[in-house]
Design a protein around this motif. Structure first.
Motif, PDB file in Angstrom:
ATOM      1  N   ALA A  53      -2.951   8.276  -7.265  1.00  0.00           N
ATOM      2  CA  ALA A  53      -4.253   7.709  -7.618  1.00  0.00           C
ATOM      3  C   ALA A  53      -4.993   7.196  -6.388  1.00  0.00           C
ATOM      4  O   ALA A  53      -4.390   6.895  -5.357  1.00  0.00           O
ATOM      5  N   GLY A  54      -6.315   7.082  -6.539  1.00  0.00           N
ATOM      6  CA  GLY A  54      -7.133   6.559  -5.461  1.00  0.00           C
ATOM      7  C   GLY A  54      -8.577   6.369  -5.898  1.00  0.00           C
ATOM      8  O   GLY A  54      -8.955   6.747  -7.012  1.00  0.00           O
ATOM      9  N   ASP A  55      -9.368   5.783  -5.021  1.00  0.00           N
ATOM     10  CA  ASP A  55     -10.777   5.519  -5.308  1.00  0.00           C
ATOM     11  C   ASP A  55     -11.535   5.446  -3.991  1.00  0.00           C
ATOM     12  O   ASP A  55     -10.986   5.788  -2.943  1.00  0.00           O
ATOM     13  N   LEU A  56     -12.787   4.995  -4.031  1.00  0.00           N
ATOM     14  CA  LEU A  56     -13.632   4.971  -2.839  1.00  0.00           C
ATOM     15  C   LEU A  56     -13.635   3.630  -2.104  1.00  0.00           C
ATOM     16  O   LEU A  56     -14.126   3.545  -0.982  1.00  0.00           O
ATOM     17  N   LEU A  57     -13.118   2.591  -2.739  1.00  0.00           N
ATOM     18  CA  LEU A  57     -13.273   1.250  -2.188  1.00  0.00           C
ATOM     19  C   LEU A  57     -12.269   0.972  -1.069  1.00  0.00           C
ATOM     20  O   LEU A  57     -11.231   1.625  -0.975  1.00  0.00           O
ATOM     21  N   GLY A  58     -12.593  -0.010  -0.220  1.00  0.00           N
ATOM     22  CA  GLY A  58     -11.716  -0.380   0.876  1.00  0.00           C
ATOM     23  C   GLY A  58     -10.326  -0.741   0.392  1.00  0.00           C
ATOM     24  O   GLY A  58     -10.164  -1.511  -0.554  1.00  0.00           O
ATOM     25  N   GLN A  59      -9.310  -0.142   1.038  1.00  0.00           N
ATOM     26  CA  GLN A  59      -7.908  -0.344   0.673  1.00  0.00           C
ATOM     27  C   GLN A  59      -7.617   0.063  -0.780  1.00  0.00           C
ATOM     28  O   GLN A  59      -6.628  -0.375  -1.368  1.00  0.00           O
ATOM     29  N   SER A  60      -8.466   0.892  -1.361  1.00  0.00           N
ATOM     30  CA  SER A  60      -8.278   1.418  -2.726  1.00  0.00           C
ATOM     31  C   SER A  60      -7.986   0.307  -3.738  1.00  0.00           C
ATOM     32  O   SER A  60      -7.063   0.404  -4.550  1.00  0.00           O
ATOM     33  N   ILE A  61      -8.819  -0.726  -3.719  1.00  0.00           N
ATOM     34  CA  ILE A  61      -8.539  -1.879  -4.572  1.00  0.00           C
ATOM     35  C   ILE A  61      -8.783  -1.601  -6.051  1.00  0.00           C
ATOM     36  O   ILE A  61      -8.180  -2.248  -6.911  1.00  0.00           O
ATOM     37  N   ALA A  62      -9.637  -0.632  -6.375  1.00  0.00           N
ATOM     38  CA  ALA A  62      -9.814  -0.289  -7.787  1.00  0.00           C
ATOM     39  C   ALA A  62      -8.506   0.236  -8.362  1.00  0.00           C
ATOM     40  O   ALA A  62      -8.142  -0.058  -9.510  1.00  0.00           O
ATOM     41  N   THR A  63      -7.781   0.988  -7.561  1.00  0.00           N
ATOM     42  CA  THR A  63      -6.502   1.551  -7.992  1.00  0.00           C
ATOM     43  C   THR A  63      -5.415   0.490  -8.050  1.00  0.00           C
ATOM     44  O   THR A  63      -4.693   0.369  -9.047  1.00  0.00           O
TER      45      THR A  63
END
Length: 353
Positions: free
Chosen positions: A97-107
């Protein structure tokens, strides 16, 4: 590569599945057991609105911040996908999993409650393709019976991360895309169940391609060269042509990037014609919804794949598609320092069962 090295490579078992210069023919198909899509209010109002599993009326999704709202997208999408598959979270060996936010905080904040081993990924808007690629290798290689792939984006959290606060009210050029508020989750299995949505049979991981463009408000043009390179390499590696696919689907090039892609491939003698489709164009009615060039973000290709593309495959309306999520590899730091915007694209061969 000299002859000695090439012979040594070909003698290894992996060479049976290595296809051409950079592709992989999976030793056994990977089955997409289930999938789910959760989107925001604008996406619900678009042409595919009725196909998404859940849409929030308020894009905060009951949370206090945009970032928490994006985490809830991932959490809810994975919950729905597990529910559809008839599985418990403990049945999942690995999360990709992953996302666009810094340090992948959404994930990290969105999926921690599932307490499953996590491969945290960043491929910008191509993260859906990256997660499905790596999870497919794990499942097809018998390292996991089940794996889950999740990714997301949120218009407001992305604007806050990469551009301007929403209250700034900056004008957007017509080449700009609109970050999709959405998440897609997929459960991959190593054996058929009789009710799987489609199967993954081949992979073409992409290379970083940089044409030197520096316009972060025209990411479609920045990503199109990478999409062209991966698609061209896929055809070469598998010995296929556009005629062998019902659709060749890119992630979020939008209208500007689509034109660049088609022109680049034409110079190589490849005519996609009417077979090309772009998730960023399909998800919005660009004129009525004022989304300019189309949609973008990790959630764009992920939610369209789950809601629309897999539906076409599961209903046998299409037999085979090439799914090519695209990503622009920039950060606010690199952009502010005057760096270019490289692109990357990963291709997956999806087939009806």
């Amino acid at each position: 590569m000299n002859k000695t090295t090439e012979t040594s490579f070909c003698s290894r078992p992996a060479a049976l599945f290595a296809c051409g210069r950079q592709s992989i023919r999976l030793p056994v198909p990977v089955y997409i057991r289930s999938s789910a899509s959760v989107v925001g209010s604008r996406e619900k109002q678009g042409p595919l609105g009725e196909l998404f599993d859940f849409a929030g009326e308020d894009d905060l999704f009951g949370c206090d911040t945009w970032e928490d709202a994006e985490s809830s997208l991932q959490r809810d999408a994975l919950h729905l996908a597990l529910q559809k598959a008839g599985l418990h979270s403990t049945d999942i060996r690995y999360l990709f999993a992953g996302d666009l936010l810094g340090q992948s905080i959404a994930t990290s904040f969105g999926l921690m409650q599932y307490e499953r081993p996590l491969f945290g990924l960043y491929g910008a808007c191509s993260t859906c393709g990256l997660s499905l690629t790596l999870a497919s290798l794990a499942v097809s290689g018998s390292f996991a019976d089940f794996a889950a792939c999740v990714t997301s984006s949120h218009f407001a959290s992305a604007e806050k991360e990469f551009r301007f606060p929403l209250g700034y009210g900056n004008q957007r050029p017509l080449s700009a895309s609109w970050t999709v508020t959405g998440s897609g989750a997929f459960i991959l299995a190593n054996a058929p169940s009789g009710h799987d949505r489609a199967m993954i049979t081949g992979l073409t991981p992409g290379k970083i391609i940089d044409y030197g463009l520096r316009d972060s408000m025209n990411m479609g043009a920045c990503m199109a060269p990478a999409a062209a390179d991966t698609i061209r390499q896929h055809f070469e590696d598998f010995g296929t042509s556009p005629d062998d696919y019902d659709k060749i689907v890119t992630g979020d090039l939008g209208k500007v990037g689509q034109r660049v892609l088609l022109d680049l491939l034409q110079t190589s003698g490849i005519d996609l014609g009417e077979r090309h489709m772009d998730c960023g164009i399909e998800i919005y009615d660009c004129k009525k919804q004022d989304t300019h060039a189309g949609g973008s973000g990790c959630g764009c290709s992920a939610s369209v794949l789950s809601a629309f593309l897999l539906k076409q495959l599961s209903e046998k309306k299409w037999k085979r598609i090439l799914f090519v999520p695209t990503g622009a590899l920039l950060s606010k730091t690199s952009y502010n320092e005057g760096q270019s915007v490289p692109g990357i694209a990963h291709a997956l061969l999806l087939e009806a069962i």
